[in-house]
Design a protein around this motif. Sequence first.
Motif, mmCIF file in Angstrom:
data_model
loop_
_atom_site.group_PDB
_atom_site.id
_atom_site.type_symbol
_atom_site.label_atom_id
_atom_site.label_comp_id
_atom_site.label_asym_id
_atom_site.label_seq_id
_atom_site.Cartn_x
_atom_site.Cartn_y
_atom_site.Cartn_z
ATOM 1 N N ASN A 5 5.676 3.459 2.321
ATOM 2 C CA ASN A 5 6.108 4.814 2.670
ATOM 3 C C ASN A 5 6.202 5.697 1.420
ATOM 4 O OD1 ASN A 5 6.750 6.802 4.482
ATOM 5 N ND2 ASN A 5 8.890 6.196 4.731
ATOM 6 N N TYR A 49 -6.090 6.954 -1.037
ATOM 7 C CA TYR A 49 -6.030 6.816 0.419
ATOM 8 C C TYR A 49 -4.747 6.069 0.767
ATOM 9 C CZ TYR A 49 -7.574 5.201 5.096
ATOM 10 O OH TYR A 49 -7.675 4.927 6.444
ATOM 11 N N ALA A 50 -4.146 6.387 1.896
ATOM 12 C CA ALA A 50 -2.853 5.806 2.267
ATOM 13 C C ALA A 50 -2.870 4.284 2.285
ATOM 14 C CB ALA A 50 -2.418 6.329 3.636
ATOM 15 N N HIS A 51 -4.033 3.696 2.584
ATOM 16 C CA HIS A 51 -4.109 2.238 2.707
ATOM 17 C C HIS A 51 -4.735 1.567 1.490
ATOM 18 C CE1 HIS A 51 -2.539 2.473 6.752
ATOM 19 N NE2 HIS A 51 -3.381 3.459 6.982
ATOM 20 N N VAL A 78 1.005 9.717 -1.217
ATOM 21 C CA VAL A 78 -0.326 9.273 -1.635
ATOM 22 C C VAL A 78 -0.826 10.191 -2.741
ATOM 23 C CG1 VAL A 78 -2.678 8.771 -0.888
ATOM 24 C CG2 VAL A 78 -0.757 8.436 0.707
ATOM 25 N N THR A 91 0.852 -1.186 0.000
ATOM 26 C CA THR A 91 0.000 0.000 0.000
ATOM 27 C C THR A 91 0.891 1.240 0.000
ATOM 28 O OG1 THR A 91 -0.060 0.212 2.424
ATOM 29 C CG2 THR A 91 -1.709 -1.234 1.420
ATOM 30 N N TYR A 92 0.295 2.402 -0.226
ATOM 31 C CA TYR A 92 1.088 3.638 -0.159
ATOM 32 C C TYR A 92 1.703 3.788 1.225
ATOM 33 C CZ TYR A 92 -1.151 4.682 -4.574
ATOM 34 O OH TYR A 92 -1.576 4.606 -5.877
ATOM 35 N N TYR A 93 0.927 3.401 2.247
ATOM 36 C CA TYR A 93 1.419 3.550 3.617
ATOM 37 C C TYR A 93 2.579 2.600 3.895
ATOM 38 C CZ TYR A 93 1.750 3.213 8.660
ATOM 39 O OH TYR A 93 2.231 3.199 9.943
ATOM 40 N N ASN A 149 -9.251 -0.563 -0.714
ATOM 41 C CA ASN A 149 -8.756 -0.088 0.560
ATOM 42 C C ASN A 149 -8.462 -1.301 1.441
ATOM 43 O OD1 ASN A 149 -8.287 1.301 2.962
ATOM 44 N ND2 ASN A 149 -10.439 1.761 3.318
ATOM 45 N N HIS A 166 -3.041 9.858 8.892
ATOM 46 C CA HIS A 166 -3.013 9.444 7.492
ATOM 47 C C HIS A 166 -4.405 9.445 6.849
ATOM 48 C CE1 HIS A 166 1.186 8.154 7.807
ATOM 49 N NE2 HIS A 166 0.858 7.640 8.976
ATOM 50 N N ASP A 167 -5.432 9.702 7.654
ATOM 51 C CA ASP A 167 -6.800 9.517 7.173
ATOM 52 C C ASP A 167 -7.425 10.765 6.551
ATOM 53 O OD1 ASP A 167 -6.713 6.896 7.969
ATOM 54 O OD2 ASP A 167 -7.620 7.265 9.923
ATOM 55 N N LYS A 168 -6.695 11.876 6.545
ATOM 56 C CA LYS A 168 -7.150 13.102 5.884
ATOM 57 C C LYS A 168 -8.567 13.486 6.300
ATOM 58 C CE LYS A 168 -4.173 12.487 1.838
ATOM 59 N NZ LYS A 168 -4.084 12.338 0.359
#
Length: 550
Positions: free
Chosen positions: A108, A116-118, A111, A103-105, A139, A148-150
């Motif tokens: 690292n 979404y980061a996940h 995004v 994932t983007y998260y 997701n 990270h959840d904006k």
Amino acid sequence: MGCKSKMEDKSKLKATSTRPNIILILADDYGIMDSQAYAQKFSGEDASKMYYETPNIDRLVQEGTAFSQAYANQLCSPTRASIMTGKYAGRLGFTTAMPPRETYYNQNLPVPDGYYAHDVLEHKDNILIEQALNNGTSNSAVPTGNSHDKGKDELSIAEALKDYHSAFIGKWHIGGFGAQGYQPADQGFEPLAWFDAGGSVYYDWKKSWDNKEKTRFPKMPQEHSEIGDSGQETNEDYLTDDLTVQALNYIDKRSKLKEQPFFLYFSHFAIHSPYQGKENEVAYFENKPTKGWNGHKDPVYASMIKSLDRSVGEILKKLQETGLDENTLVVFMSDNGGIDSKITPNGEGTDNSPFLGGKACVTEGGIRVPLVFRWKGKIKEGQWVDVPVDCTDIYPTILEATGYDAKTIAKTNKLDGESVLPLLSDPENSKKAYSKETHYWHYPFNVIYNSPYEPYALTPHSAIRDGDYKLIFDWYGRFHLYNIKEDPFEKNDLASTKTVLREALFKKLMDWLKINIDERYWPTVNPDYNPVNEVRKEPFDDLFTHYKEQ
């Protein structure tokens, strides 16, 4: 975490002494025909002729109210996201269930706008035939208000039950594959024993659950992996038994703390693969004379069902022993249909016949599941409800049962679910207190499982059930339409005859998708697709791109 202020002063609570404890038992990959009581309901066959044995789950049915048309999602993570939030999984971006994925998260990475980061970078099966469609994305974590959840923060069911003690045991699989800030404790639960993955071995599992090393995703911007915790020592060497003992110990403890009711979410790994049973029970089913009934023939699978059923029996026994039986609502459900051995590549699993398809399909065998409510003295025994309901309804139902103003909370937090509690006293829904008539599913993935319609890999599918009718949209450009009330086994496809209804339902489905499902979670046309190499009889027909452009 969680914006609990979203529901402050919104609830009207009953006195604590009269409010029930809640135990939600979620089985994994447990099919609609895997319980003897359900199999008897749909086949008319005597239970003694069946192969699987489920006396304790059948007891729930006998002592409670069972739903004959309860729907989950086609896979486990989406259903878990829906139960946790009361929302359709697609709205949260939960479009599939995956083993650990980048994932983007966890890589690292920055995004991209609109992501979404996940969100996973990519998820696909090893499908070798020509594919007209590319997968959407998915997701992997329910937002908790983390940095990270904006600004996104879902009010979890445990957070909504703000004066209950909530505990979680078992399979999580909605936490971004061990991402910090998205595990049971971050959604309002006391985590007793848990693992943020789709499956687990049933022997020698603790090393994996307790592994804090970032071996799988070394770039994760956190000190340790938060993949799980095996909990207290029980001296049980089989996972289903171990988790059950931990649940029993929790019930024992809470029975002595009468001033606060509890919510126990017991999310089994059983009967998800790997298929591993207890040796003595496997041997018993190996030699059982009814082996083969309804295509049920795997002694290991049967033994795993036996262990799951025994767990349910132990929970009911403990409630009696502790005196909690009179004031505890027990809910039993499965997260998706059973893996149907007729369409899986290796032939493993169960058989959902006479229902069509299985896990990963949006036919009834993939999404129709057992759902039972048992509340001694409060719910009529041995009753069936034939009204269609779905997994988003679990959240508001538990809220209403525990004395909260479920309708206000649902409206404030834009839930899709509606309490089914009125159906427990009015199973025909004659008073129309349960008003939901439309249900949605969205699965934008090509899947290695075969389609129940043809001997080729599943293509992306979405579906809508509106009243008695269900439309399945195959994004390859095909439709299936059924009157589910009259034709629950989906034998009479009306797509070519009821064209006006088909188009009306298709428009309603696509309008819902446009409003609720972000475009990255839609499938796309494969620019490298070569129709000359297509193995399917019908040509690909792009029926959806113009909807995205509107």
